[in-house]
Design an enzyme around this catalytic site. Structure first.
Site, PDB file in Angstrom:
ATOM      1  N   HIS A  47       0.822  -1.206   0.000  1.00  0.00           N
ATOM      2  CA  HIS A  47       0.000   0.000   0.000  1.00  0.00           C
ATOM      3  C   HIS A  47       0.862   1.263   0.000  1.00  0.00           C
ATOM      4  CE1 HIS A  47      -3.915   1.908   0.556  1.00  0.00           C
ATOM      5  NE2 HIS A  47      -3.364   2.703   1.449  1.00  0.00           N
ATOM      6  N   TYR A  50       4.338   0.485  -3.180  1.00  0.00           N
ATOM      7  CA  TYR A  50       4.022   0.187  -4.580  1.00  0.00           C
ATOM      8  C   TYR A  50       5.055  -0.766  -5.184  1.00  0.00           C
ATOM      9  CZ  TYR A  50       0.661   4.099  -4.476  1.00  0.00           C
ATOM     10  OH  TYR A  50      -0.387   4.918  -4.171  1.00  0.00           O
ATOM     11  N   LYS A  89      -6.829  14.282  -6.395  1.00  0.00           N
ATOM     12  CA  LYS A  89      -6.319  12.919  -6.280  1.00  0.00           C
ATOM     13  C   LYS A  89      -7.485  11.982  -5.981  1.00  0.00           C
ATOM     14  CE  LYS A  89      -2.709  10.182  -3.989  1.00  0.00           C
ATOM     15  NZ  LYS A  89      -1.791  10.123  -2.832  1.00  0.00           N
ATOM     16  N   GLU A  91      -8.078   8.025  -4.142  1.00  0.00           N
ATOM     17  CA  GLU A  91      -7.447   6.969  -3.358  1.00  0.00           C
ATOM     18  C   GLU A  91      -8.478   5.934  -2.943  1.00  0.00           C
ATOM     19  OE1 GLU A  91      -5.153   8.103   0.013  1.00  0.00           O
ATOM     20  OE2 GLU A  91      -3.335   8.311  -1.191  1.00  0.00           O
ATOM     21  N   SER A  92      -7.985   4.735  -2.664  1.00  0.00           N
ATOM     22  CA  SER A  92      -8.881   3.654  -2.263  1.00  0.00           C
ATOM     23  C   SER A  92      -8.946   3.515  -0.748  1.00  0.00           C
ATOM     24  CB  SER A  92      -8.371   2.330  -2.855  1.00  0.00           C
ATOM     25  OG  SER A  92      -7.062   2.068  -2.388  1.00  0.00           O
ATOM     26  N   HIS A  93     -10.084   3.060  -0.268  1.00  0.00           N
ATOM     27  CA  HIS A  93     -10.244   2.623   1.123  1.00  0.00           C
ATOM     28  C   HIS A  93     -11.068   1.347   1.100  1.00  0.00           C
ATOM     29  CE1 HIS A  93      -9.674   4.501   5.302  1.00  0.00           C
ATOM     30  NE2 HIS A  93      -8.518   4.444   4.676  1.00  0.00           N
ATOM     31  N   ASN A  94     -10.577   0.378   0.330  1.00  0.00           N
ATOM     32  CA  ASN A  94     -11.350  -0.826   0.034  1.00  0.00           C
ATOM     33  C   ASN A  94     -11.441  -1.785   1.212  1.00  0.00           C
ATOM     34  OD1 ASN A  94     -11.400   0.276  -2.545  1.00  0.00           O
ATOM     35  ND2 ASN A  94      -9.696  -0.968  -3.267  1.00  0.00           N
ATOM     36  N   ASP A 115      -5.322  15.146   1.833  1.00  0.00           N
ATOM     37  CA  ASP A 115      -4.312  15.186   0.767  1.00  0.00           C
ATOM     38  C   ASP A 115      -4.392  16.492  -0.019  1.00  0.00           C
ATOM     39  OD1 ASP A 115      -3.036  12.774   1.191  1.00  0.00           O
ATOM     40  OD2 ASP A 115      -4.363  11.642  -0.107  1.00  0.00           O
ATOM     41  N   GLN A 238      -9.645   2.840  10.948  1.00  0.00           N
ATOM     42  CA  GLN A 238      -9.598   4.105  11.653  1.00  0.00           C
ATOM     43  C   GLN A 238     -11.000   4.630  11.954  1.00  0.00           C
ATOM     44  OE1 GLN A 238      -8.694   3.414   8.512  1.00  0.00           O
ATOM     45  NE2 GLN A 238      -6.723   4.306   7.980  1.00  0.00           N
ATOM     46  N   SER A 528      -4.234  -0.232  -5.447  1.00  0.00           N
ATOM     47  CA  SER A 528      -4.802  -1.114  -4.426  1.00  0.00           C
ATOM     48  C   SER A 528      -4.791  -2.535  -4.972  1.00  0.00           C
ATOM     49  CB  SER A 528      -6.233  -0.687  -4.078  1.00  0.00           C
ATOM     50  OG  SER A 528      -6.821  -1.600  -3.172  1.00  0.00           O
TER      51      SER A 528
END
Length: 719
Positions: A47, A50, A89, A91-94, A115, A238, A528
């Site tokens: 994560h 990369y 941007k 982003e993932s929170h899968n 961000d 979180q 991800s």
């Protein structure tokens, strides 16, 4: 407190392979402490590092005259003229969203907003791209309700308009939903803030909310597959507080105006560890942290817990020491923590001290820049068998099947839970292509869209990657916007499987070709991987978020069709039904190849739309569901009937690319025909607007009946 012994099981639980652990021993020349093991785990997991994708991400085009800052910072930055820039941007929170839907989605929104404002930009728009399992799956309803509530709960309280996005369903996501969050903000080009530390002996300052134990190990968890121990991972999710984040944004922007900030970084994945290491590495400096000074909301926190906590609403900055009093006063005014927790040092070291004891002493540059980089074995996706027995369907029955599916039904149930108008500048709300936000105090607007068709990518990763970019290009073009740049969110399964890695490599190739041809460089993004449960992976889902500019309000195409309008089709129709929505929804078939993407035609047809926008009242691109679904959506939005001349299945439901449907007055239609001839663009009359029915040749149904189905089917399936 006695630290655990470093065992093979402990190393494996930190997501480190035996070879990676051997590399750690080689780098530091000794066994790591428990805290150091956690730090390496955080910095070297998929994560954050990369490590499976860097080789291929480097091939993406990231530059252009409009690009101020490409990948590598918290967000990408693109010049929009007049001393302003758009910062954005995705982003993932899968994984967190599958484990704990509300907080997983909420903190995904919070993280992407940070961000943006970390770079000195005030957020003006948000989007989300959501992928769930089949509606009948026992967990889907809970996930949809929790994720949507989390996205809305955080964004609404923070106060940013949700202007677009997408929601899809497929059995491939049954065990692993996708939550991709996008945010964009505005900044002055001479007031942009970066994360590279500078100056030796400068104070490192902790800002925002207190640190707790929530999210410890979250980045490592996000770099692993799911199995039957999933419930044990709940503590790694979180917990967010949007009201604190709102105060943090206002305090941060006010702090930046004081001139006290040398560099600043959001505490996102891997929290204090990643933010401190990245700031030091980018500035060519070392960092020393003193953890007893870290504001804590729980008692007896260890160095390991503080370094790996992913508690939300936190920032790290390097401060000009002579302005400490002014900076501290800003955060005290906003009732937020402000604590000096370390300093920059000349040596290439990352030193962590807790209560006088050195818990970590590591070479900083190696932590950040020398993470493992893998050239994973990959195999190309086999060419799909062409679709031979093309289906035939009554066109009204085919349309009804599409609009009664939660994939293509109206998403009002989702959008109505989001504040779309906060800040008062939203010019086009979700549900009808690109969202549009006016740039306050100017005549300019920004358009936003998020697109991908995963079944195309699975069948043909290269063409599917191209198509995701091309559809984003068309969605921006359809509202009169000139595409500026893109952000990507690469959601894939286990990269250690050569066929999955092959999907990734192919999609990157297609995306790279498309952003080059369409002048939409990638300026930020997220990868991800390991989106699998018990060995079953998701559909390859390289989501493309794109931003375009409308330089004058007169350039905007934001009208509706009305009685007497002519319907014109831009682009060539061959009737491609392979991997089509009709095939999937009506016949339960995922067969054939993805449609080919002619990037020259995409560019030519898009330029034609923008150059002739003044003659176009309404416009939509053709994608899923082809001409039939596009025409219905124009009619449904305007509340007026339409008649389409075609009635054959291929012409109505084929998903050939580079196409748009236009509504305009009859005299404008003649002028557009003339212009199309001169531009080498195919333009045909396909129907007219009027009455109360939707007609395809001799087949028709009342618009109000179809509209009722369209507006109720989504909630009926998942609410």
């Amino acid at each position: 407190m006695t630290e655990p012994m470093i065992t093979d099981d402990l190393i494996a639980s930190h997501g480190l392979s035996p070879d990676e652990y051997a590399r750690i021993l080689e780098i530091i020349g000794r066994e790591p402490t428990f805290t150091e093991l956690g730090i390496f785990s955080a910095m070297w997991n998929e994560h954050c590092s990369y490590k499976s994708s860097k080789k291929w991400l480097r091939t993406l085009p990231t530059e252009g005259p409009q690009v101020i800052c490409g990948p590598g910072e918290n967000a990408g930055i693109v010049d929009i003229g007049d001393g302003q820039a758009v910062v954005f941007k995705m982003e993932s929170h899968n994984h967190p969203s599958y484990i704990e839907p509300y907080q997983g989605a909420a903190t995904g929104v919070g993280g992407i907003l940070r961000d943006v404002f970390t770079m000195g930009a005030r957020p003006i728009a948000a989007m989300n791209s959501l992928s769930f399992g089949q509606p009948e799956h026992p967990k889907t309803r809970q996930l949809v309700n929790g994720v949507v509530a989390g996205v809305g709960g955080y964004g609404n309280c923070f106060g940013v308009p949700m202007v677009g996005g997408e929601v899809r369903f497929d059995p491939a996501y049954n065990g692993n939903c996708l939550v991709n969050a996008f945010a964009a903000g505005l900044a002055d080009t001479d007031k942009i803030f970066y994360s590279a530390a500078s100056g030796i002996g400068m104070p490192v300052v902790y800002l925002g909310a207190k640190t707790g134990r929530d999210g410890v190990g979250g980045a490592t968890m996000a770099s692993a597959e799911f199995d039957d121990t999933i419930e044990e991972k709940r503590p790694t999710v979180q917990v967010g507080d949007p009201f604190t984040e709102k105060r943090l944004m206002e305090a941060t922007l006010e702090l930046m105006a004081t001139g006290a900030v040398i560099s600043i970084q959001d505490m996102g994945a891997a929290g204090l560890t990643c933010s401190a290491v990245e700031m030091g590495d980018k500035g060519g400096l070392g960092v020393k942290l003193t953890l007893e000074n870290v504001p804590q909301r729980e008692e007896n926190m260890t160095a390991y817990e503080m370094m790996l906590s992913e508690s939300q609403e936190r920032m790290l900055m390097v401060l000009k020491p002579e302005l400490e009093a002014e900076a501290r006063a800003v955060f005290e005014k906003w009732d937020l923590d402000f604590a000096i927790v370390g300093e920059t040092i000349a040596e290439d070291r990352f030193i962590v001290v807790h209560n006088g004891e050195v818990k970590a002493d590591l070479p900083l540059a190696t932590l950040s820049g020398s993470a493992p980089e893998y050239d994973r074995p990959w195999v190309p996706t086999p060419a799909a068998e062409p679709l031979t027995d093309t289906p035939d369907v009554n066109p009204i029955d085919g349309l009804k099947a599409l609009i009664s599916s939660p994939n293509y039904a109206g998403k009002q149930w989702v959008y109505e839970q989001y504040d779309q108008q906060v800040m008062g500048d939203t010019a086009r709300t979700p549900g009808a292509g690109s969202g549009i936000v006016r740039i306050h105090g100017t005549d300019k607007s920004l358009a936003f869209t998020s697109d991908v068709t995963p079944r195309y990518v699975k069948a043909n990763p290269i063409e599917g990657g191209k198509q995701a970019v091309a559809e984003a290009y068309r969605n921006l073009t359809a509202v009169g916007a000139t595409p500026l740049a893109t952000t990507d969110n690469m959601n894939f399964g286990n990269p250690e499987k050569p066929e999955i890695m092959g999907q990734f490599v192919g999609a990157i190739e297609g995306i790279g070709a498309a952003v080059t041809a369409l002048d939409m460089p990638i300026v930020s993004g997220n990868v991800s991987l390991y989106n699998e449960t018990d060995g079953t992976g998701i559909l390859p889902t390289p989501t493309i978020g794109a931003v375009g500019i409308i330089r004058q309000s007169d350039d905007m195409i934001n009208g509706q069709i009305r009685e007497g309008h002519v319907l014109l089709l831009v682009g060539d129709t061959d009737g491609h039904l392979g991997q089509s929505a009709l095939l999937a929804e009506v016949f339960n078939r995922a067969e054939g190849d993805a449609p080919a993407v002619d990037l020259d035609a995409e560019k030519r047809n898009g330029d034609f739309i923008r150059e002739n926008h003044a003659m176009i009242t309404a416009c939509t691109d053709l994608s899923d569901g082809g001409l039939a679904l596009a025409a219905f959506e124009l009619a449904e939005k305007a509340g007026v009937g339409i008649s389409i001349d075609a009635e054959d299945t291929a012409s109505l439901f084929g998903e050939d690319q580079a196409r748009y449907l236009i509504g305009c007055n009859f005299d404008m239609a003649e002028a557009l025909m003339l212009a199309a001839g001169g531009a080498g663009v195919t333009l045909t009359t396909v129907g007219k607007v009027g009455g109360e029915n939707v007609s395809f040749g001799a087949h028709e149904a009342p618009l109000d009946t179809l509209s009722a189905t369209f507006r109720s089917a989504f909630a009926a399936a998942v609410a």
